[in-house]
Design a protein around this motif. Structure first.
Motif, PDB file in Angstrom:
ATOM      1  N   ARG A  25      -5.171  11.659 110.594  1.00 13.14           N
ATOM      2  CA  ARG A  25      -4.859  11.207 111.955  1.00 13.14           C
ATOM      3  C   ARG A  25      -3.439  11.628 112.363  1.00 13.14           C
ATOM      4  O   ARG A  25      -3.196  12.014 113.504  1.00 13.14           O
ATOM      5  CB  ARG A  25      -4.994   9.682 112.034  1.00 13.14           C
ATOM      6  N   ALA A  26      -2.532  11.586 111.403  1.00 16.78           N
ATOM      7  CA  ALA A  26      -1.135  11.948 111.720  1.00 16.78           C
ATOM      8  C   ALA A  26      -1.069  13.424 112.121  1.00 16.78           C
ATOM      9  O   ALA A  26      -0.327  13.805 113.040  1.00 16.78           O
ATOM     10  CB  ALA A  26      -0.240  11.690 110.508  1.00 16.78           C
ATOM     11  N   ILE A  27      -1.860  14.240 111.469  1.00 17.81           N
ATOM     12  CA  ILE A  27      -1.867  15.679 111.803  1.00 17.81           C
ATOM     13  C   ILE A  27      -2.502  15.878 113.174  1.00 17.81           C
ATOM     14  O   ILE A  27      -1.983  16.630 114.015  1.00 17.81           O
ATOM     15  CB  ILE A  27      -2.605  16.483 110.704  1.00 17.81           C
ATOM     16  N   ALA A  28      -3.596  15.171 113.420  1.00 20.88           N
ATOM     17  CA  ALA A  28      -4.253  15.297 114.731  1.00 20.88           C
ATOM     18  C   ALA A  28      -3.293  14.868 115.837  1.00 20.88           C
ATOM     19  O   ALA A  28      -3.225  15.497 116.903  1.00 20.88           O
ATOM     20  CB  ALA A  28      -5.530  14.448 114.753  1.00 20.88           C
ATOM     21  N   GLU A  29      -2.533  13.807 115.610  1.00 18.82           N
ATOM     22  CA  GLU A  29      -1.610  13.332 116.652  1.00 18.82           C
ATOM     23  C   GLU A  29      -0.488  14.332 116.886  1.00 18.82           C
ATOM     24  O   GLU A  29      -0.066  14.569 118.014  1.00 18.82           O
ATOM     25  CB  GLU A  29      -1.037  11.958 116.267  1.00 18.82           C
ATOM     26  N   GLY A  44      -2.730  18.133 117.506  1.00 24.22           N
ATOM     27  CA  GLY A  44      -3.937  18.152 118.340  1.00 24.22           C
ATOM     28  C   GLY A  44      -5.113  18.677 117.540  1.00 24.22           C
ATOM     29  O   GLY A  44      -4.967  19.126 116.398  1.00 24.22           O
ATOM     30  N   THR A  45      -6.295  18.622 118.131  1.00 23.85           N
ATOM     31  CA  THR A  45      -7.496  19.141 117.484  1.00 23.85           C
ATOM     32  C   THR A  45      -8.140  20.158 118.426  1.00 23.85           C
ATOM     33  O   THR A  45      -7.876  20.117 119.632  1.00 23.85           O
ATOM     34  CB  THR A  45      -8.503  18.010 117.176  1.00 23.85           C
ATOM     35  N   PRO A  46      -8.984  21.057 117.942  1.00 27.07           N
ATOM     36  CA  PRO A  46      -9.325  21.272 116.544  1.00 27.07           C
ATOM     37  C   PRO A  46      -8.159  21.889 115.757  1.00 27.07           C
ATOM     38  O   PRO A  46      -7.333  22.591 116.332  1.00 27.07           O
ATOM     39  CB  PRO A  46     -10.509  22.244 116.616  1.00 27.07           C
ATOM     40  N   VAL A  47      -8.155  21.622 114.462  1.00 25.32           N
ATOM     41  CA  VAL A  47      -7.108  22.167 113.587  1.00 25.32           C
ATOM     42  C   VAL A  47      -7.662  22.242 112.161  1.00 25.32           C
ATOM     43  O   VAL A  47      -8.402  21.348 111.739  1.00 25.32           O
ATOM     44  CB  VAL A  47      -5.828  21.292 113.665  1.00 25.32           C
ATOM     45  N   TYR A  48      -7.314  23.301 111.474  1.00 27.07           N
ATOM     46  CA  TYR A  48      -7.644  23.389 110.042  1.00 27.07           C
ATOM     47  C   TYR A  48      -6.515  22.766 109.235  1.00 27.07           C
ATOM     48  O   TYR A  48      -5.333  22.949 109.570  1.00 27.07           O
ATOM     49  CB  TYR A  48      -7.788  24.860 109.604  1.00 27.07           C
ATOM     50  N   VAL A  49      -6.883  22.039 108.186  1.00 26.60           N
ATOM     51  CA  VAL A  49      -5.893  21.407 107.309  1.00 26.60           C
ATOM     52  C   VAL A  49      -6.199  21.812 105.873  1.00 26.60           C
ATOM     53  O   VAL A  49      -7.341  21.656 105.412  1.00 26.60           O
ATOM     54  CB  VAL A  49      -5.944  19.870 107.440  1.00 26.60           C
ATOM     55  N   TYR A  50      -5.197  22.340 105.185  1.00 30.02           N
ATOM     56  CA  TYR A  50      -5.374  22.803 103.800  1.00 30.02           C
ATOM     57  C   TYR A  50      -4.524  21.979 102.851  1.00 30.02           C
ATOM     58  O   TYR A  50      -3.396  21.601 103.184  1.00 30.02           O
ATOM     59  CB  TYR A  50      -4.950  24.276 103.659  1.00 30.02           C
ATOM     60  N   SER A  51      -5.058  21.774 101.659  1.00 28.60           N
ATOM     61  CA  SER A  51      -4.325  21.036 100.624  1.00 28.60           C
ATOM     62  C   SER A  51      -3.748  22.003  99.602  1.00 28.60           C
ATOM     63  O   SER A  51      -4.493  22.727  98.934  1.00 28.60           O
ATOM     64  CB  SER A  51      -5.292  20.064  99.924  1.00 28.60           C
ATOM     65  N   SER A  52      -2.423  21.998  99.453  1.00 26.65           N
ATOM     66  CA  SER A  52      -1.780  22.841  98.423  1.00 26.65           C
ATOM     67  C   SER A  52      -2.283  22.458  97.045  1.00 26.65           C
ATOM     68  O   SER A  52      -2.566  23.325  96.214  1.00 26.65           O
ATOM     69  CB  SER A  52      -0.262  22.660  98.426  1.00 26.65           C
ATOM     70  N   ALA A  53      -2.398  21.152  96.799  1.00 28.16           N
ATOM     71  CA  ALA A  53      -2.784  20.697  95.453  1.00 28.16           C
ATOM     72  C   ALA A  53      -4.168  21.209  95.085  1.00 28.16           C
ATOM     73  O   ALA A  53      -4.414  21.597  93.936  1.00 28.16           O
ATOM     74  CB  ALA A  53      -2.744  19.172  95.388  1.00 28.16           C
ATOM     75  N   THR A  54      -5.087  21.221  96.063  1.00 27.26           N
ATOM     76  CA  THR A  54      -6.442  21.697  95.748  1.00 27.26           C
ATOM     77  C   THR A  54      -6.433  23.206  95.510  1.00 27.26           C
ATOM     78  O   THR A  54      -7.077  23.697  94.573  1.00 27.26           O
ATOM     79  CB  THR A  54      -7.433  21.345  96.874  1.00 27.26           C
ATOM     80  N   LEU A  55      -5.704  23.948  96.342  1.00 27.84           N
ATOM     81  CA  LEU A  55      -5.618  25.402  96.124  1.00 27.84           C
ATOM     82  C   LEU A  55      -5.075  25.671  94.721  1.00 27.84           C
ATOM     83  O   LEU A  55      -5.614  26.488  93.969  1.00 27.84           O
ATOM     84  CB  LEU A  55      -4.674  26.039  97.150  1.00 27.84           C
ATOM     85  N   LEU A  90     -10.612  19.771 111.370  1.00 30.20           N
ATOM     86  CA  LEU A  90     -10.521  18.446 111.979  1.00 30.20           C
ATOM     87  C   LEU A  90     -10.817  18.568 113.474  1.00 30.20           C
ATOM     88  O   LEU A  90     -10.278  19.446 114.142  1.00 30.20           O
ATOM     89  CB  LEU A  90      -9.082  17.958 111.749  1.00 30.20           C
ATOM     90  N   ALA A  91     -11.695  17.693 113.973  1.00 30.94           N
ATOM     91  CA  ALA A  91     -12.106  17.782 115.383  1.00 30.94           C
ATOM     92  C   ALA A  91     -12.191  16.378 115.976  1.00 30.94           C
ATOM     93  O   ALA A  91     -12.240  15.382 115.246  1.00 30.94           O
ATOM     94  CB  ALA A  91     -13.467  18.468 115.478  1.00 30.94           C
TER      95      ALA A  91
END
Ligand code: LLP
Length: 429
Positions: free
Chosen positions: A19-23, A26-37, A290-291
């Motif tokens: 939600r913090a990223i969407a705020e 805005g959306t749509p937006v792609y969000v990637y996790s460094s830890a998962t990569l 995220l949408a």
């Protein structure tokens, strides 16, 4: 395993609530996790090393997710890059990946692409046909160099999976047959512009079972042995990409450990440097799209549409491959599921992410995340319907950064111009 978990009742990426990223963005937006990569790369590397497969070159397939910040994350861990265009080579170099760890693949490399690859000194050019091999030789000789090549073989195995991303059958456009490969390798070894170092294959993407890969790898080993028996020098075996990922409601695909064990088994006693070109298994589960739900539209015929602000131009996989992506509300209502067709606003029925999906009840304004969208998501996005190119965000721990901003409409319009004969026409704003 990924780092998108519910934190205080809402979906978060590592320590950052979506939600913090969407705020903020805005959306749509792609969000990637460094830890998962990082985890996916490390798990694969460790599995290969644990099986005694030496110090393999893991050339991450840039086409899966080419954002520079993603490439930097992987490059910092020692990843190389599998590339298919000048643009991808430039991205890999810009992310600090050394040229000798870059593989240049692709069916139709042009003269200028080959020249560029040779000038920057990529570590391996995978040639896919006889004419391409001769072109590589001519370009290399014109530069006073020898092109380090691997010959791509089409092992003629059925990999299963979606026809549009299956590459290893003889009637696909990729690579040469085993007999051609042997003939070309001899030619290359005697060619002043070529330095053949190995052979390569890639039988398709989203392969969830080991059997077709094993069948192909056994054939590739046979090829290496025949070439060596003929006195040829073969130091590298590039086994392509292709291990699939779990897209939610499917049988669990083979794990990196199973994959490494299978390679150790099939390659036992073969002294060679291995190379891999994984894309999806590194990036897919490291990203979400995220949408926002625009509205819920119920038709009298009984269909219930959740209309999002994301569309097929942002994530084309469902429209193109009937791909399944898990859809999770960022804050799921604790109530009985409701059946939705989840769609975007683009003017064609193809802009349907899914039909008849049971989801927690949704309302306008809700945030939803398309899971496993880190590979072949943003890279395949477009401005269709003149929608702005979707932005990308990278998370690390409690921090996030916009790593590709959303363009403005001015950015979009400024790229185009009237033809000279239209100069006198007034553009209406
Ligand atoms: N190496 C070569 C030569 C390839 O053609 C590919 C993918 C890879 C490596 C990486 O494969 P992976 O490890 O990601 O499976 N847009 C499609 C996928 C196309 C894959 C094309 N080649 C999708 O969204 O499913």
């Amino acid at each position: 395993m990924n780092h998108f978990e519910v934190l205080d009742g809402e979906l978060a990426c590592e320590g950052v609530p979506l939600r913090a990223i969407a705020e903020a963005v805005g959306t749509p937006v792609y969000v990637y996790s460094s830890a998962t990569l990082e985890r996916h790369y490390t798990v694969l590397r460790d599995a290969l090393v644990a099986e005694g497969l030496g110090d393999p070159l893991i050339a991450y397939a840039v086409k899966a997710n080419s954002n520079l910040a993603v490439l930097r994350t992987l490059g910092n861990l020692g990843a190389g890059a599998d590339t298919v265009s000048i643009g991808e080579i430039k991205r890999a170099l810009a992310a600090g990946i050394p040229p000798e760890r870059i593989v240049f693949s692709g069916v139709g490399k042009s003269e200028s692409e080959l020249r560029f690859a040779l000038e920057v000194g990529v570590g391996e050019i995978n040639v896919e046909s006889e004419p391409e091999m001769h072109l590589a030789s001519r370009v290399a000789q014109s530069l006073g160099r020898r092109a380090t090549i691997a010959i791509r073989v089409n092992p003629d195995v059925s990999a299963g999976g979606h026809a549009k991303i299956s590459t290893g059958k003889a009637d696909n456009k990729f690579g040469v047959s085993f007999s051609e490969a042997e003939r070309l390798y001899v030619q290359a070894a005697n060619n002043a512009g070529l330095n053949p170092v190995g052979v390569t294959c890639h039988i398709g993407s989203q392969i969830t079972e080991l059997a077709p890969l094993e069948e192909a790898f056994i054939k590739m080993r046979g090829l290496v042995e025949r070439l060596r028996a003929g006195g040829l020098h073969v130091e590298r075996l590039d086994l392509g990409g292709g291990l699939g990922v779990p897209y939610f409601n499917m049988p669990t695909p083979a794990s990196p450990a199973d994959y490494a064990a299978m390679i150790a088994r099939t390659m036992k006693g073969l002294d060679i440097q291995f190379a891999f070109e994984p894309g999806r298994m590194i990036a897919a589960n490291a990203g979400v799209l995220l949408a926002t739900v625009q509205h819920i539209h119920e038709r009298p015929e009984g269909r219930r549409f959740a209309v999002l602000d994301a569309a097929m131009n942002d994530l084309i996989r469902p429209a193109m491959y009937d791909a399944y992506h898990d859809i999770r509300p960022v804050k799921a209502r604790d109530a009985a599921p409701v059946t939705y067709d989840v769609v975007g606003p683009v003017c064609e029925t193809g802009d349907t992410f899914t039909r008849d999906r049971d989801l927690p009840p949704l309302e306008a304004g809700d945030l939803v995340a398309f899971m496993s969208a880190g590979a072949y998501g943003a890279v395949m996005s477009s401005e269709y319907n003149s929608r702005l190119l979707v932005p990308e965000v990278l998370v690390k721990g409690d921090e996030f950064a916009v790593v590709r901003p959303r363009p403005t409409y001015e950015d979009m319009l400024e790229r185009e111009r009237p033809a000279p004969w239209q100069a006198l026409l007034k553009t209406r704003s």
